[in-house]
Design an enzyme around this catalytic site. Sequence first.
Site, PDB file in Angstrom:
ATOM      1  N   ASP A   1       0.842  -1.203   0.000  1.00 36.28           N
ATOM      2  CA  ASP A   1       0.000   0.000   0.000  1.00 36.28           C
ATOM      3  C   ASP A   1       0.878   1.255   0.000  1.00 36.28           C
ATOM      4  O   ASP A   1       0.713   2.164  -0.845  1.00 36.28           O
ATOM      5  CB  ASP A   1      -0.895  -0.051   1.259  1.00 36.28           C
ATOM      6  CG  ASP A   1      -2.069   0.917   1.219  1.00 36.28           C
ATOM      7  OD1 ASP A   1      -2.259   1.573   0.177  1.00 36.28           O
ATOM      8  OD2 ASP A   1      -2.792   0.997   2.232  1.00 36.28           O
TER       9      ASP A   1
ATOM     10  N   VAL B   1       1.451  -7.738   6.864  1.00 33.70           N
ATOM     11  CA  VAL B   1       0.998  -7.270   8.188  1.00 33.70           C
ATOM     12  C   VAL B   1      -0.256  -8.021   8.661  1.00 33.70           C
ATOM     13  O   VAL B   1      -0.440  -8.218   9.859  1.00 33.70           O
ATOM     14  CB  VAL B   1       0.675  -5.756   8.112  1.00 33.70           C
ATOM     15  CG1 VAL B   1       0.243  -5.211   9.464  1.00 33.70           C
ATOM     16  CG2 VAL B   1       1.866  -4.974   7.624  1.00 33.70           C
ATOM     17  N   TYR B   2      -1.107  -8.449   7.743  1.00 35.86           N
ATOM     18  CA  TYR B   2      -2.356  -9.112   8.124  1.00 35.86           C
ATOM     19  C   TYR B   2      -2.190 -10.604   8.452  1.00 35.86           C
ATOM     20  O   TYR B   2      -3.158 -11.278   8.822  1.00 35.86           O
ATOM     21  CB  TYR B   2      -3.433  -8.898   7.051  1.00 35.86           C
ATOM     22  CG  TYR B   2      -4.082  -7.524   7.086  1.00 35.86           C
ATOM     23  CD1 TYR B   2      -3.716  -6.571   8.031  1.00 35.86           C
ATOM     24  CD2 TYR B   2      -5.075  -7.171   6.172  1.00 35.86           C
ATOM     25  CE1 TYR B   2      -4.311  -5.311   8.058  1.00 35.86           C
ATOM     26  CE2 TYR B   2      -5.682  -5.917   6.198  1.00 35.86           C
ATOM     27  CZ  TYR B   2      -5.293  -4.998   7.143  1.00 35.86           C
ATOM     28  OH  TYR B   2      -5.898  -3.760   7.179  1.00 35.86           O
TER      29      TYR B   2
END
Length: 178
Positions: free
Chosen positions: A35, A125-126
């Site tokens: 992102d 990160v997830y």
Amino acid sequence: MDERVEVIHGDITKVEVDAIVNAANSSLLGGGGVDGAIHRAGGPAILAECIKIREKQGGCPTGEAVITTAGRLPAKYVFHTVGPVWRGGEKDEPRLLANCYRNSLALAVKNAVKTIAFPNISTGVYRFPKELAAEIALKTVAAFLQENQQIKKVYFVCFDGENYELYLRKIDELKARA
Ligand code: AR6
């Protein structure tokens, strides 16, 4: 595996396709990982459109996808999809991850996109387990392509070596089973 699927080891911001997919969060206001890389490389036009979408529909729910310009990137569009945070696997994470791929491809069809590149959604990160994520991504895309001839090429852009090796192996396994 469908001949239109290709695996690349590299940076999605460099890929020349009609649309690249961003692993965003529901705020659509940017973040780290892929992102951050997309917003940095594409410039402020992307965030400006994300803010407009937020004003209109209040962000993007998990599993859904929205479209913006790709700014300075070589792609025409960025599709922002929101992967599920891995919470142990009992919170509908696999279905939500499959929705990210399906809804991004549906957005491609709606916008006459012929070539599209995906990152390995939710595997940073997830914390979605990489092997399960690869299996879901490949199967969901293959099923969609079976029903669709408009999309000519789907790239899985693996940034880390672990995902790259995993995708190559999974594709071999799926071919062997076919
Ligand atoms: N090109 C392709 N893949 C990349 C790149 C790149 N330039 N950079 C990282 N990756 P993540 P998530 C890979 O954490 O798990 C953000 O802060 C990376 O190796 O970017 O869906 C959002 O704002 C990994 O395999 O996304 C959200 O808050 C994959 O991209 C949250 O992170 C996904 O890792 C979303 O978490």
